[in-house]
Design an enzyme around this catalytic site. Structure first.
Site, mmCIF file in Angstrom:
data_model
loop_
_atom_site.group_PDB
_atom_site.id
_atom_site.type_symbol
_atom_site.label_atom_id
_atom_site.label_comp_id
_atom_site.label_asym_id
_atom_site.label_seq_id
_atom_site.Cartn_x
_atom_site.Cartn_y
_atom_site.Cartn_z
ATOM 1 N N LYS A 143 0.848 -1.200 0.000
ATOM 2 C CA LYS A 143 0.000 0.000 0.000
ATOM 3 C C LYS A 143 0.878 1.243 0.000
ATOM 4 O O LYS A 143 2.033 1.227 0.439
ATOM 5 C CB LYS A 143 -0.945 0.020 1.206
ATOM 6 C CG LYS A 143 -0.279 0.204 2.574
ATOM 7 C CD LYS A 143 -0.104 1.645 3.020
ATOM 8 C CE LYS A 143 0.618 1.726 4.354
ATOM 9 N NZ LYS A 143 1.283 3.013 4.579
ATOM 10 N N ASP A 189 -2.276 -1.236 10.023
ATOM 11 C CA ASP A 189 -2.455 -1.361 8.573
ATOM 12 C C ASP A 189 -3.100 -2.677 8.155
ATOM 13 O O ASP A 189 -3.495 -2.824 7.000
ATOM 14 C CB ASP A 189 -1.103 -1.236 7.852
ATOM 15 C CG ASP A 189 -0.610 0.197 7.749
ATOM 16 O OD1 ASP A 189 -1.451 1.112 7.768
ATOM 17 O OD2 ASP A 189 0.614 0.396 7.653
#
Length: 317
Positions: A11, A141
């Site tokens: 990401k 995350d």
């Protein structure tokens, strides 16, 4: 023995704003997170014995209980002891392609893949929400890495609001192999320098977190306007990381100066830096030019793109 092969995407942050402190020691954040097609591969095999084994092709990645992958498997064992007894342990192999300690959620996405893989291996039938909730106990995350796509993340990063997914914005990603930036150091230094600006009131924090939904970068994402998105990239941690890491600053400036680049930023706490381009050809040209300017083999350069998904199952046996 049953097995699954999963793809675990990295990401980047398109937006990272630090708005306050939390009682648990974390920061209150407002972020926009984006999956990219740079990804690790995870293979999970069932074992007849009640054990957990982790293997990895990258020498810097530990395979003991300090690894988030191991802890993800351990979490599933703890939460679902009957399934562990019935189906046995797991053998997990991580094939790393995502740079390590890069601000790209490599460890978190691997952990997310393990949660998804064990859910399938043990026939648990967990929902995505349940997997995200499990992931939130491992790291901020991990819930996003389960979901993937384009998401507003608030709280410490675990409260997710999906946005229309962005596909095929091309990215040049650079990271010096030998360079690491401690996430804890970055946030600690930000608190020391900018803590006086933090919001304290609970209602103010909630209002600021909610405001991003009507902000200009979200409007640009909804309209899939790559240039407008690129113009609105924002990362508060650049204020403390870039002055302390001249290599990262230089790479960011070099990427920003290339023809075809519409926006540049550091991802997370760094040291990865990315540039956005509208076409793959432009991104490949930028990669080539930066490689000629910085021929240092320590610098990894990738051409990648935004994608619309998180963890994907690509095989089973």
């Amino acid at each position: 023995m049953r097995s699954y092969k999963l793809i675990a995407p990295a990401k980047i942050n398109l937006y990272l704003e630090i708005i306050g402190d939390r009682p648990d020691g974390y920061h209150e954040l407002v972020m926009i997170l984006q999956s990219i097609d740079l990804a690790d591969e995870i293979e999970i095999h069932s074992l007849s014995s009640e054990t957990i084994h982790v293997h990895c092709n990258h020498p810097q990645v530990p395979t003991d209980k300090s690894n988030l992958v191991y802890r993800a498997a351990e979490l599933m064992v703890t939460r679902f002891p009957e399934a562990f007894t019935k189906h046995g342990g797991v053998d997990i192999t991580v094939h790393k392609h995502i740079p390590v300690a890069a601000g790209l959620a490599g460890g978190s996405t691997n952990a997310a893949a393990v949660l998804v893989g064990i859910d399938l291996l043990w026939n648990l039938g967990l929902t995505q929400t349940e997997l995200e909730e499990l992931g939130s106990t491992l790291g901020s995350d991990v819930p996003f890495c389960v979901a993937g796509g384009t998401v507003i993340a608030t709280g410490r990063g675990e409260q997710l609001s999906p946005l229309p997914s962005l596909d095929h914005i091309y990215i040049v990603l650079g990271k010096y192999r030998s360079l690491e930036v401690s996430t804890a150091w970055a946030y600690k230094n930000y608190r020391q320098e900018y803590g006086s600006t933090y919001l304290r009131d609970t209602n103010d924090l909630a209002s600021r977190a909610a405001a991003v939904h009507s902000g200009s970068i979200v409007k640009a994402i909804v309209e899939k306007d790559a240039v407008a998105i690129a113009q609105r990239l924002h990362n508060d941690l650049e204020k403390v990381v870039l002055p302390s890491y001249p290599q990262v600053l230089h790479l960011r400036e070099l990427l920003a100066s290339q023809p075809g680049v519409i926006g540049t930023m550091m991802s997370g706490s760094g040291p990865s830096v990315f540039a956005l381009c509208e076409t793959q050809a432009q991104a490949e040209q930028v990669q080539q030019q930066v490689r000629q300017t910085i021929p240092d083999e320590d610098l990894e350069l990738f051409v990648t793109r935004t994608i619309t998904h998180g963890i994907q199952v690509v095989g089973n046996g």
